[in-house]
Design an enzyme around this catalytic site. Structure first.
Site, mmCIF file in Angstrom:
data_model
loop_
_atom_site.group_PDB
_atom_site.id
_atom_site.type_symbol
_atom_site.label_atom_id
_atom_site.label_comp_id
_atom_site.label_asym_id
_atom_site.label_seq_id
_atom_site.Cartn_x
_atom_site.Cartn_y
_atom_site.Cartn_z
ATOM 1 N N HIS A 43 0.808 -1.230 0.000
ATOM 2 C CA HIS A 43 0.000 0.000 0.000
ATOM 3 C C HIS A 43 0.833 1.269 0.000
ATOM 4 O O HIS A 43 0.310 2.349 -0.231
ATOM 5 C CB HIS A 43 -0.947 -0.026 1.214
ATOM 6 C CG HIS A 43 -1.594 -1.363 1.378
ATOM 7 N ND1 HIS A 43 -1.065 -2.343 2.187
ATOM 8 C CD2 HIS A 43 -2.657 -1.915 0.772
ATOM 9 C CE1 HIS A 43 -1.794 -3.440 2.093
ATOM 10 N NE2 HIS A 43 -2.774 -3.213 1.231
ATOM 11 N N GLU A 72 -2.817 3.396 2.174
ATOM 12 C CA GLU A 72 -2.349 3.993 0.911
ATOM 13 C C GLU A 72 -2.485 5.515 0.959
ATOM 14 O O GLU A 72 -1.597 6.243 0.508
ATOM 15 C CB GLU A 72 -3.130 3.427 -0.289
ATOM 16 C CG GLU A 72 -2.572 3.991 -1.600
ATOM 17 C CD GLU A 72 -3.335 3.540 -2.837
ATOM 18 O OE1 GLU A 72 -3.954 2.449 -2.822
ATOM 19 O OE2 GLU A 72 -3.299 4.281 -3.827
ATOM 20 N N THR A 108 -5.637 4.350 -5.432
ATOM 21 C CA THR A 108 -5.744 3.509 -6.637
ATOM 22 C C THR A 108 -6.953 2.578 -6.641
ATOM 23 O O THR A 108 -7.251 1.971 -7.668
ATOM 24 C CB THR A 108 -4.483 2.634 -6.776
ATOM 25 O OG1 THR A 108 -4.350 1.843 -5.588
ATOM 26 C CG2 THR A 108 -3.242 3.463 -7.001
ATOM 27 N N SER A 156 -10.077 -4.469 3.038
ATOM 28 C CA SER A 156 -9.582 -4.334 1.669
ATOM 29 C C SER A 156 -10.455 -3.347 0.900
ATOM 30 O O SER A 156 -11.606 -3.646 0.557
ATOM 31 C CB SER A 156 -9.591 -5.702 0.985
ATOM 32 O OG SER A 156 -9.416 -5.544 -0.397
ATOM 33 N N SER A 157 -9.894 -2.181 0.618
ATOM 34 C CA SER A 157 -10.654 -1.115 -0.039
ATOM 35 C C SER A 157 -11.195 -1.578 -1.385
ATOM 36 O O SER A 157 -12.380 -1.424 -1.692
ATOM 37 C CB SER A 157 -9.751 0.103 -0.214
ATOM 38 O OG SER A 157 -10.311 1.029 -1.099
#
Ligand code: 2E6
Ligand code: F3S
Length: 316
Positions: A79, A131, A170, A228-229
């Protein structure tokens, strides 16, 4: 006993992306090169199964650098990390390997470049996500303004409305981000940014695949972790594209069979950090409950590969 029929639409692409593949390889190769223990700052990717498997091989997961002894190698997660982290590792004379996805590193470089050119940075991302913390941490504290929603754009207080640039996380929702970018451009017509946003190819392709199949699915399952995005965005995309029941599952044991009663079609996908073995486990579980007809829904092909850092390709 006859099982009820079920058409299982399997999204393609799904699961591991090139950045995740590379990050896991980095930990495995570091263990081979230096032996255990190798320290990893933060979950290498957001998946418990992956983390547990690497832990069994001798990786030690920590949240901060000061939890690592100075005489063992440390790996930074996919990340990305704030600039202060490698700086501190270097100061402590530690061996470190950066497993930041090259597509995240590219965003770091962009943010630094815009700032050097005198532009104030805006980051579109989720507060507290590693991130976002890593990208904002490429510049001194307070230099990057965070925007999470279109409403946040209205309250931004900027130094000069004509000297602004934006970058993004992202793994965001393509549609939500387009709205935020539109709001930024409406309020700051001269804002500089990437062509659209910095959402990566893997996030884009997985969302497109879900969009294509969701309207035909009575239910959608996304294999992935709650932190988890990119996986969570797939659930949202599925629900918005018209699937009545869209749910995140870490593995087969999480499936709520009662909630799925009466379905005739299921969409199945997996976030970029979810290994194939867990997708197979979910398919096997469905085969035990239904007479499954498997159909792959392919909306893109992926051929992206990233090299591991040179230090791991050289002999010890
Ligand atoms: C690094 C950058 C982007 O929560 P998120 O989706 O960011 O992370 P993971 O580990 O679930 O997915 C891979 C990844 C790593 N995505
Ligand atoms: Fe990289 Fe995108 Fe995967 S940023 S780690 S390729 S989800």
């Amino acid at each position: 006993m006859t099982l009820p029929p079920l058409t299982l639409y399997l999204a393609a692409p799904r699961g591991f992306c090139a950045g995740v593949d590379r990050a896991i390889k980095i930990v495995e190769m570091a263990l081979q090169k230096w032996g255990a223990p190798v320290y990893v700052r933060h979950e290498i990717v957001h998946n418990k199964y992956v983390v547990d498997s690497l832990r069994e091989q001798g990786a030690v997961f920590v949240e901060e650098l000061d939890e690592c002894p100075p005489d063992r190698p440390v790996i930074f997660s996919a990340h990305g990390v704030p600039k202060a982290v490698p700086a501190e590792a270097a100061e402590r004379e530690m061996v470190y390997v950066d497993a930041t996805c090259p597509l995240v590193s590219k965003v770091h470089i962009e943010a630094a470049r815009h700032s050097e050119n005198g532009l104030q940075m805006v980051m579109i991302g989720h507060a507290g996500h590693p991130e976002t913390v890593g990208t904002m941490g490429q510049l001194p504290e307070g230099e990057v303004l965070l925007v999470e929603t279109p409403a946040d754009v209205a309250t931004l207080s900027v130094r000069d409305p004509d000297k602004l640039a934006f970058v993004t996380q992202t793994t965001l929702s393509l549609d939500d981000t387009a709205e935020i970018v539109a709001a930024l451009k409406a309020r700051f017509p001269n804002i500089v940014g990437p062509h659209k946003e910095d959402i990566c190819y893997a996030t884009t392709n997985r969302q497109e695949a879900v969009k294509a199949m969701a309207p035909d699915c009575d239910a959608l399952l996304v294999v992935g972790a709650p932190n988890s995005s990119n996986s969570k965005r797939l659930v949202e995309v599925g629900a918005r594209a018209g699937c009545r029941y869209a749910q995140l599952v870490q593995r087969a044991a999480d499936i709520d069979w009662r909630a799925l009663e009466g379905i005739r079609s299921l969409g199945l996908t997996a976030g970029a950090s979810a290994p194939d073995v867990l997708i197979e486990e979910v398919i096997d579980a469905f085969r035990q409950h239904y007479d499954v007809t498997l159909e792959t829904v392919t909306t893109a092909e992926e051929h992206v590969e990233f090299k591991v850092p040179r230090v791991l390709r050289e002999p010890a």
